[in-house]
Design a protein around this motif. Structure first.
Motif, PDB file in Angstrom:
ATOM      1  N   ALA A  99       7.274   3.103   1.235  1.00 60.78           N
ATOM      2  CA  ALA A  99       7.233   2.247   2.421  1.00 60.78           C
ATOM      3  C   ALA A  99       7.950   2.901   3.601  1.00 60.78           C
ATOM      4  O   ALA A  99       7.486   2.837   4.736  1.00 60.78           O
TER       5      ALA A  99
ATOM      6  N   SER B 280       5.906   6.494   4.664  1.00 61.27           N
ATOM      7  CA  SER B 280       4.475   6.465   4.979  1.00 61.27           C
ATOM      8  C   SER B 280       4.243   5.455   6.100  1.00 61.27           C
ATOM      9  O   SER B 280       4.329   4.246   5.882  1.00 61.27           O
ATOM     10  N   THR B 281       3.911   5.952   7.274  1.00 61.85           N
ATOM     11  CA  THR B 281       3.776   5.074   8.437  1.00 61.85           C
ATOM     12  C   THR B 281       2.650   4.057   8.304  1.00 61.85           C
ATOM     13  O   THR B 281       2.676   3.016   8.954  1.00 61.85           O
TER      14      THR B 281
ATOM     15  N   HIS C  20       1.992   2.446   5.495  1.00 64.27           N
ATOM     16  CA  HIS C  20       2.335   1.533   4.404  1.00 64.27           C
ATOM     17  C   HIS C  20       2.533   0.117   4.960  1.00 64.27           C
ATOM     18  O   HIS C  20       3.079  -0.061   6.046  1.00 64.27           O
TER      19      HIS C  20
ATOM     20  N   HIS D 211       6.120  -0.633   5.917  1.00 64.01           N
ATOM     21  CA  HIS D 211       6.838   0.435   6.619  1.00 64.01           C
ATOM     22  C   HIS D 211       7.855  -0.112   7.621  1.00 64.01           C
ATOM     23  O   HIS D 211       9.012   0.296   7.623  1.00 64.01           O
TER      24      HIS D 211
ATOM     25  N   THR E 276       5.362  13.033   2.015  1.00 65.21           N
ATOM     26  CA  THR E 276       6.331  12.019   1.591  1.00 65.21           C
ATOM     27  C   THR E 276       7.266  12.597   0.542  1.00 65.21           C
ATOM     28  O   THR E 276       8.483  12.429   0.610  1.00 65.21           O
TER      29      THR E 276
END
Length: 167
Positions: free
Chosen positions: A13, A16-17, A19, A22, A69
């Motif tokens: 989360a 990862s933009t 997600h 996020h 990531t």
């Protein structure tokens, strides 16, 4: 000053933009004290690596975002599993069994914790073995586990030494 341990769902989360969680993960991390110790579990890194390896094995393609990531997650302070983690893991798993299992003898209980059944509800615990190891690391180092995995609450309910910060 309390320290924090990030587990797999939190890392996904946070890093990862795209997600779904996020923004919430970023907000939680930004709210932590600047001088607080922040760690990543080596178990979380293994889970991310496993996900990457599966994608490569089944598609033949490098999952660029997951690789990035993993690289970013590995760049921080990483906690390894030690013999001290092992004793915390054993105590934590025993506390989980005392809290949830009606039958605890080997012949009466499933081998894998994922298949254990809650004595009160009759439902599977759905506790992942790797989550137990990550919680054992947090317990060992007296860290607050930052998690986006609400299933981990069952572990913390069984052992109050496991402290959670839920995203």
């Amino acid at each position: 000053m309390k320290g924090y341990l990030f587990e797999t769902n939190t890392l996904s989360a946070l890093l990862s933009t795209d997600h779904a969680h996020h923004s919430a993960a970023v907000a939680i991390v930004q709210s932590l004290p600047d001088n607080a110790l922040k760690y990543v579990s080596c178990v979380a890194l293994a889970e991310l690596q496993f996900g990457r390896e599966l994608i490569v094995a089944f598609t033949g393609k490098d999952p660029t975002q997951l690789t990035q990531t993993l690289t970013r997650a590995s760049a921080g302070a990483v906690l390894d599993v030690t013999r001290h983690t092992a004793s915390n893991y054993a105590e934590l798993k025993a506390n989980l069994a005392k809290t949830y299992l009606a039958k605890w003898m080997r012949k009466d209980r499933p081998r894998w914790v994922e298949n254990w059944v809650d004595k009160a509800t009759g439902q599977h615990l759905q506790v992942d073995e790797n989550d137990l190891w990550i919680c054992a690391q947090a317990r060992e180092h007296d860290l607050i586990l930052v998690t986006a995995d609400h299933g981990i609450r069952r572990i913390a309910q069984a052992d109050p030494a496991v402290q959670l910060l839920l995203i």
